[in-house]
Design a protein around this motif. Sequence first.
Motif, PDB file in Angstrom:
ATOM      1  N   ILE A  72       0.849  -1.201   0.000  1.00  0.00           N
ATOM      2  CA  ILE A  72       0.000   0.000   0.000  1.00  0.00           C
ATOM      3  C   ILE A  72       0.884   1.252   0.000  1.00  0.00           C
ATOM      4  O   ILE A  72       0.620   2.217  -0.719  1.00  0.00           O
ATOM      5  CB  ILE A  72      -0.960   0.001   1.216  1.00  0.00           C
ATOM      6  CG1 ILE A  72      -1.931  -1.186   1.111  1.00  0.00           C
ATOM      7  CG2 ILE A  72      -1.722   1.315   1.324  1.00  0.00           C
ATOM      8  CD1 ILE A  72      -2.765  -1.430   2.358  1.00  0.00           C
ATOM      9  N   ALA A  73       1.961   1.202   0.783  1.00  0.00           N
ATOM     10  CA  ALA A  73       2.903   2.327   0.818  1.00  0.00           C
ATOM     11  C   ALA A  73       3.514   2.562  -0.564  1.00  0.00           C
ATOM     12  O   ALA A  73       3.647   3.711  -1.010  1.00  0.00           O
ATOM     13  CB  ALA A  73       4.006   2.063   1.840  1.00  0.00           C
ATOM     14  N   GLY A  74       3.858   1.461  -1.268  1.00  0.00           N
ATOM     15  CA  GLY A  74       4.420   1.582  -2.619  1.00  0.00           C
ATOM     16  C   GLY A  74       3.466   2.312  -3.558  1.00  0.00           C
ATOM     17  O   GLY A  74       3.876   3.189  -4.332  1.00  0.00           O
ATOM     18  N   ALA A  75       2.170   1.981  -3.481  1.00  0.00           N
ATOM     19  CA  ALA A  75       1.157   2.627  -4.328  1.00  0.00           C
ATOM     20  C   ALA A  75       1.003   4.108  -3.972  1.00  0.00           C
ATOM     21  O   ALA A  75       0.864   4.967  -4.849  1.00  0.00           O
ATOM     22  CB  ALA A  75      -0.174   1.900  -4.178  1.00  0.00           C
ATOM     23  N   GLN A  76       1.047   4.408  -2.664  1.00  0.00           N
ATOM     24  CA  GLN A  76       0.886   5.796  -2.215  1.00  0.00           C
ATOM     25  C   GLN A  76       2.094   6.656  -2.585  1.00  0.00           C
ATOM     26  O   GLN A  76       1.969   7.850  -2.866  1.00  0.00           O
ATOM     27  CB  GLN A  76       0.643   5.845  -0.699  1.00  0.00           C
ATOM     28  CG  GLN A  76      -0.679   5.240  -0.251  1.00  0.00           C
ATOM     29  CD  GLN A  76      -1.874   5.837  -0.986  1.00  0.00           C
ATOM     30  OE1 GLN A  76      -2.041   7.047  -1.034  1.00  0.00           O
ATOM     31  NE2 GLN A  76      -2.696   4.978  -1.575  1.00  0.00           N
ATOM     32  N   ILE A  77       3.284   6.037  -2.606  1.00  0.00           N
ATOM     33  CA  ILE A  77       4.497   6.750  -3.033  1.00  0.00           C
ATOM     34  C   ILE A  77       4.351   7.170  -4.501  1.00  0.00           C
ATOM     35  O   ILE A  77       4.683   8.291  -4.880  1.00  0.00           O
ATOM     36  CB  ILE A  77       5.761   5.879  -2.830  1.00  0.00           C
ATOM     37  CG1 ILE A  77       6.061   5.717  -1.341  1.00  0.00           C
ATOM     38  CG2 ILE A  77       6.977   6.493  -3.540  1.00  0.00           C
ATOM     39  CD1 ILE A  77       6.996   4.577  -1.023  1.00  0.00           C
ATOM     40  N   ALA A  78       3.824   6.249  -5.316  1.00  0.00           N
ATOM     41  CA  ALA A  78       3.608   6.554  -6.733  1.00  0.00           C
ATOM     42  C   ALA A  78       2.628   7.712  -6.895  1.00  0.00           C
ATOM     43  O   ALA A  78       2.770   8.558  -7.771  1.00  0.00           O
ATOM     44  CB  ALA A  78       3.094   5.314  -7.453  1.00  0.00           C
ATOM     45  N   LYS A  79       1.636   7.769  -6.013  1.00  0.00           N
ATOM     46  CA  LYS A  79       0.566   8.767  -6.118  1.00  0.00           C
ATOM     47  C   LYS A  79       0.977  10.127  -5.542  1.00  0.00           C
ATOM     48  O   LYS A  79       0.656  11.174  -6.098  1.00  0.00           O
ATOM     49  CB  LYS A  79      -0.669   8.231  -5.379  1.00  0.00           C
ATOM     50  CG  LYS A  79      -1.945   9.022  -5.628  1.00  0.00           C
ATOM     51  CD  LYS A  79      -3.117   8.319  -4.947  1.00  0.00           C
ATOM     52  CE  LYS A  79      -4.400   9.092  -5.140  1.00  0.00           C
ATOM     53  NZ  LYS A  79      -5.533   8.459  -4.424  1.00  0.00           N
ATOM     54  N   HIS A  80       1.679  10.105  -4.399  1.00  0.00           N
ATOM     55  CA  HIS A  80       1.941  11.358  -3.675  1.00  0.00           C
ATOM     56  C   HIS A  80       3.419  11.727  -3.557  1.00  0.00           C
ATOM     57  O   HIS A  80       3.729  12.850  -3.161  1.00  0.00           O
ATOM     58  CB  HIS A  80       1.351  11.275  -2.256  1.00  0.00           C
ATOM     59  CG  HIS A  80      -0.120  11.004  -2.217  1.00  0.00           C
ATOM     60  ND1 HIS A  80      -1.052  11.923  -2.640  1.00  0.00           N
ATOM     61  CD2 HIS A  80      -0.818   9.908  -1.833  1.00  0.00           C
ATOM     62  CE1 HIS A  80      -2.275  11.413  -2.497  1.00  0.00           C
ATOM     63  NE2 HIS A  80      -2.159  10.189  -2.017  1.00  0.00           N
ATOM     64  N   GLY A  81       4.331  10.797  -3.845  1.00  0.00           N
ATOM     65  CA  GLY A  81       5.762  11.032  -3.621  1.00  0.00           C
ATOM     66  C   GLY A  81       6.207  10.457  -2.280  1.00  0.00           C
ATOM     67  O   GLY A  81       5.417  10.382  -1.334  1.00  0.00           O
ATOM     68  N   SER A  82       7.480  10.054  -2.196  1.00  0.00           N
ATOM     69  CA  SER A  82       7.961   9.369  -0.989  1.00  0.00           C
ATOM     70  C   SER A  82       8.008  10.287   0.227  1.00  0.00           C
ATOM     71  O   SER A  82       7.898   9.829   1.364  1.00  0.00           O
ATOM     72  CB  SER A  82       9.350   8.766  -1.236  1.00  0.00           C
ATOM     73  OG  SER A  82      10.315   9.790  -1.447  1.00  0.00           O
ATOM     74  N   HIS A  83       8.169  11.613   0.015  1.00  0.00           N
ATOM     75  CA  HIS A  83       8.267  12.534   1.155  1.00  0.00           C
ATOM     76  C   HIS A  83       6.957  12.595   1.935  1.00  0.00           C
ATOM     77  O   HIS A  83       6.964  12.630   3.172  1.00  0.00           O
ATOM     78  CB  HIS A  83       8.677  13.929   0.688  1.00  0.00           C
ATOM     79  CG  HIS A  83       7.725  14.580  -0.265  1.00  0.00           C
ATOM     80  ND1 HIS A  83       7.465  14.053  -1.509  1.00  0.00           N
ATOM     81  CD2 HIS A  83       6.978  15.708  -0.165  1.00  0.00           C
ATOM     82  CE1 HIS A  83       6.591  14.846  -2.131  1.00  0.00           C
ATOM     83  NE2 HIS A  83       6.273  15.841  -1.338  1.00  0.00           N
ATOM     84  N   VAL A  84       5.820  12.551   1.227  1.00  0.00           N
ATOM     85  CA  VAL A  84       4.510  12.604   1.892  1.00  0.00           C
ATOM     86  C   VAL A  84       4.284  11.329   2.702  1.00  0.00           C
ATOM     87  O   VAL A  84       3.868  11.377   3.876  1.00  0.00           O
ATOM     88  CB  VAL A  84       3.376  12.783   0.850  1.00  0.00           C
ATOM     89  CG1 VAL A  84       2.004  12.687   1.516  1.00  0.00           C
ATOM     90  CG2 VAL A  84       3.521  14.108   0.123  1.00  0.00           C
TER      91      VAL A  84
END
Length: 397
Positions: A72-84
């Motif tokens: 889930i974190a991997g998908a969210q990184i793609a969507k928002h960037g790793s900093h968020v």
Amino acid sequence: MDNPMNVAQGVRRGFLPKSRVAVSLLFLMNGFVVGCWAPKIPDFAERLELTKFQLGLMILVFGLGSLTLMPIAGAQIAKHGSHVVSRATAACVLPILLALTVAPNIVTGAIALFLFGGFIGAMDVAMNANAVAVEKSMRRAIMSSCHAFWSLGGLIGSGLGGFVIAKLGVLGHAQLATVLTLVFLVIAWPMILADPPHPDEKKEKTRLPMTPLPWLLGLMALFSMVPEGAVLDWGALYLRQEMNASVALSGFGFAAFSLTMAIMRFAGDLVRDKLGGVKTLRVCTLFAIAGMLIAALAPNAELAIVGFAFCGIGISNMVPIAFSAAGNVPGLKAGIGLSVVTTMGYSGMLVAPSAIGFAAEHVGFSAVFMALPVLLVVVLIFSKLARYADGISGGGH
């Protein structure tokens, strides 16, 4: 090379050291919390009246939490960037040690452990993705030193844990650890490198990569991290039960492992720049095999601790090399490669120790530690794949 996370363009030169400080602090914080948990395990088991078998199941719950939230974190990184995602998951980690300390029964303890594993694992994916972004922006290897800060955090957390618990009690220890964790996060927060999101990567995330390369790198990370998980979760118990070590001495197993690992990880980027990923990985793997065999065959606790220290030297740079390679797989977005490899790798550290606990019930820890080098031999066989880790160094080999 496809370089979706190359943020060097338009970034002020003076900002780069801050981004490196920030990502290093995230690794330090994550390792510190995990390190603080290690000396709390005996109290947690005693308070909830857990058998070795039940404690193994609880460790499995921790691992399942990670394996659930990491993709889930991997998908969210793609969507928002790793900093968020790094900031959000780090904030979620903050209250967990307190929750584990006050959990009144097995059900609440299991829920707290699931969330602990989940947020620690999700933060791990995010901060590794951020480290790849910082590597690419600086055009040099920093992954090993980032992981060195994780080991340093683990060393501080586990090394001081027993002493602080003895002085302040388990709740006082959890409160102090939470305050220190908050300090790390507050300092890092404004300096975290803002990498752009990758909406095209989000679409790709819905299907798993079809090429074998990220899966083979994931297997290498998995087999490198099983021994690390074994030392973290069972090293102290092995020294106590099979080596008749004192409570104080048994704590030095993971501390010695963390110390040599931290030292070698700080040197790791320099070594990799000199030798390249493949040769560095091969030397490290041989050290890890030797260390695990020394620990397994040792006649006393002191020599077993020396074995764990050797093992730390070896495992130190195996995982960072696999992660750097994952972020540089040709034709694959960095977040996806990292998500596959970190999820597979951390499943080794988080799920395998419960299996080790079950096996140790029947054959003892010594026999289990003797079998682990077989996994490291597999890493040696696939070591040629480490050449992809050299992709971030701007052709400096």
